[in-house]
Write a protein that holds these residues in place. Structure first.
Motif, short mmCIF file in Angstrom:
data_model
loop_
_atom_site.label_atom_id
_atom_site.label_comp_id
_atom_site.label_asym_id
_atom_site.label_seq_id
_atom_site.Cartn_x
_atom_site.Cartn_y
_atom_site.Cartn_z
N GLU A 18 9.78 103.13 3.87
CA GLU A 18 9.52 104.16 3.85
C GLU A 18 7.81 104.21 3.10
OE1 GLU A 18 10.19 107.66 3.10
OE2 GLU A 18 12.53 107.47 4.17
N TYR A 19 6.92 104.43 4.12
CA TYR A 19 5.71 104.59 3.80
C TYR A 19 4.83 105.35 3.77
CZ TYR A 19 6.06 100.46 6.55
OH TYR A 19 6.78 99.30 7.58
N ASP A 20 3.42 105.94 2.61
CA ASP A 20 2.96 106.51 2.56
C ASP A 20 1.89 107.08 3.36
OD1 ASP A 20 0.24 107.68 0.76
OD2 ASP A 20 1.95 109.17 0.74
N TYR A 21 1.18 107.74 4.07
CA TYR A 21 0.02 107.48 5.17
C TYR A 21 -0.89 107.79 4.78
CZ TYR A 21 -3.18 109.33 8.67
OH TYR A 21 -4.09 109.13 9.63
N ALA A 22 -1.67 107.72 3.10
CA ALA A 22 -3.10 108.38 2.72
C ALA A 22 -3.15 106.58 2.15
CB ALA A 22 -2.78 108.79 1.82
N GLU A 23 -1.67 106.19 1.73
CA GLU A 23 -1.79 104.46 1.22
C GLU A 23 -2.15 103.37 2.70
OE1 GLU A 23 1.19 103.30 -1.33
OE2 GLU A 23 1.24 104.69 -2.94
N SER A 30 -4.36 101.43 11.53
CA SER A 30 -5.00 102.48 11.86
C SER A 30 -4.42 103.97 11.92
CB SER A 30 -5.14 101.91 13.35
OG SER A 30 -4.20 102.60 13.89
N GLU A 31 -5.09 105.04 12.05
CA GLU A 31 -4.61 106.13 11.95
C GLU A 31 -3.48 106.34 12.97
OE1 GLU A 31 -6.83 109.55 11.97
OE2 GLU A 31 -8.48 108.95 11.54
N GLU A 32 -3.41 105.79 14.36
CA GLU A 32 -2.24 106.06 15.17
C GLU A 32 -0.77 104.85 14.93
OE1 GLU A 32 -1.64 104.59 19.52
OE2 GLU A 32 -3.82 105.00 19.04
N ASN A 33 -1.70 104.03 14.51
CA ASN A 33 0.29 102.84 13.62
C ASN A 33 -0.02 103.78 12.38
OD1 ASN A 33 0.17 100.87 15.32
ND2 ASN A 33 -1.67 100.19 14.40
N ALA A 34 -0.65 104.47 11.10
CA ALA A 34 0.34 104.80 10.24
C ALA A 34 0.88 106.65 10.89
CB ALA A 34 -1.31 105.78 9.09
N GLN A 35 0.45 107.07 11.02
CA GLN A 35 1.17 107.80 12.15
C GLN A 35 2.67 107.34 12.04
OE1 GLN A 35 -1.35 110.54 14.92
NE2 GLN A 35 -2.41 111.59 13.09
N PHE A 36 3.15 106.44 13.08
CA PHE A 36 3.88 106.02 13.78
C PHE A 36 4.62 105.44 12.62
CE2 PHE A 36 6.53 103.11 15.22
CZ PHE A 36 8.27 103.55 16.36
N GLY A 41 9.02 105.68 11.66
CA GLY A 41 9.53 104.50 10.76
C GLY A 41 9.89 103.35 11.54
N VAL A 42 9.97 102.58 11.13
CA VAL A 42 10.42 101.19 11.55
C VAL A 42 11.71 100.28 10.42
CG1 VAL A 42 8.29 100.63 11.98
CG2 VAL A 42 8.66 98.83 10.11
N PRO A 43 12.79 99.87 11.04
CA PRO A 43 13.40 99.64 9.85
C PRO A 43 13.01 98.36 9.19
CG PRO A 43 13.91 98.73 12.12
CD PRO A 43 12.87 99.61 12.67
N GLU A 44 13.57 97.49 8.98
CA GLU A 44 13.35 96.65 7.54
C GLU A 44 13.33 95.10 8.27
OE1 GLU A 44 13.77 93.27 3.53
OE2 GLU A 44 14.49 95.63 3.77
N PHE A 50 11.15 91.19 11.77
CA PHE A 50 11.50 91.71 10.08
C PHE A 50 10.08 92.48 9.33
CE2 PHE A 50 14.11 88.28 10.84
CZ PHE A 50 15.32 88.35 10.12
N PHE A 51 10.38 93.79 9.03
CA PHE A 51 8.79 94.23 8.88
C PHE A 51 8.85 94.88 7.37
CE2 PHE A 51 9.77 95.66 13.40
CZ PHE A 51 8.57 95.98 14.01
N TYR A 52 7.51 94.88 6.55
CA TYR A 52 7.66 94.51 5.40
C TYR A 52 7.70 95.83 4.57
CZ TYR A 52 6.65 89.40 6.51
OH TYR A 52 6.98 88.07 6.36
N ARG A 53 7.51 96.21 3.19
CA ARG A 53 7.14 97.36 2.92
C ARG A 53 5.56 96.61 3.03
NH1 ARG A 53 11.41 95.38 -0.60
NH2 ARG A 53 9.99 94.88 -2.52
N LEU A 54 5.45 98.50 2.09
CA LEU A 54 3.53 97.81 1.99
C LEU A 54 2.99 96.90 0.31
CD1 LEU A 54 0.92 99.42 3.00
CD2 LEU A 54 1.60 100.94 1.02
N ASP A 55 3.95 97.51 -0.12
CA ASP A 55 3.30 95.94 -1.63
C ASP A 55 3.71 94.40 -0.80
OD1 ASP A 55 5.92 96.33 -1.36
OD2 ASP A 55 6.35 96.12 -3.63
#
Length: 188
Positions: A18-23, A30-36, A41-44, A50-55
């Motif tokens: 889960e990601y927050d667009y504004a964060e 970038s807007e394009e990647n934030a929208q995707f 979404g992406v799996p962990e 391996f993809f990270y959580r925003l923090d």
């Protein structure tokens, strides 16, 4: 072939992060990647990626340029993981070179295209098998054609992930051919 990127979720083995667009935008994504990241979404973990959580995103200096590390690639047998990066305000998804950890190259023109390539791999194989047209050589050739049409930059680096994937398909084909070929040895 119609590749609906929403179908990629069928291949995720885990829930999406889960990601927050504004964060994400504040973080420099970038807007394009934030929208995707927020809409699809992406799996962990996806295959060896391996993809990270925003923090867990962190800034990284690679050869004097700033990147945001959003994940890593760690294939079986690799001693060190290769980072997955975005440049602030850029759509391009980068990856460390497996040969030179201090170098990065453009993996795909954006995160969506990265997952689209994975979807195409699966969908094309399924389509060709159902039509009875699948051969490893034909599959590799069609993959290259599709990939070059969608994201030619991703295919330019001969040491890149996608080039290696296609080279591996070709090498398996050559190895299979060599096993099938019989050699006659003539006495001297």
């Amino acid at each position: 072939m119609n590749n609906d990127i929403l179908k990629i979720k069928e291949y995720y083995d885990t829930d999406v992060l889960e990601y927050d667009y504004a964060e994400l935008i504040l973080r420099g994504i970038s807007e394009e990647n934030a929208q995707f990241l927020t809409q699809i979404g992406v799996p962990e973990q996806y295959d060896d990626f391996f993809f990270y959580r925003l923090d867990q995103f962190h800034d990284k200096d690679v050869t004097g340029e700033q990147y945001i590390q959003i994940g890593h690639f760690a294939s079986y047998g690799m001693r060190d993981a290769c980072g997955l990066y975005l440049k602030p305000e850029s759509d391009i998804l980068y990856m460390n070179s497996s040969l030179a950890k201090s170098a990065v190259y453009a993996l795909n023109k954006n995160i969506e295209t990265f997952f689209l390539f994975h979807l195409i791999r699966s969908e094309l194989s399924t389509k060709m098998r159902s039509e009875g047209t699948y051969t490893q050589a034909h599959y590799a050739s069609e993959l290259r054609r599709c990939f070059e049409q969608i994201d030619p930059v991703a295919m330019q680096n001969v040491e890149g992930y996608w080039s290696h994937l296609l080279e591996e398909l070709r090498n398996r084909l050559v190895a299979h051919y060599m096993k099938q070929k019989t050699y006659q040895i003539r006495p001297l």
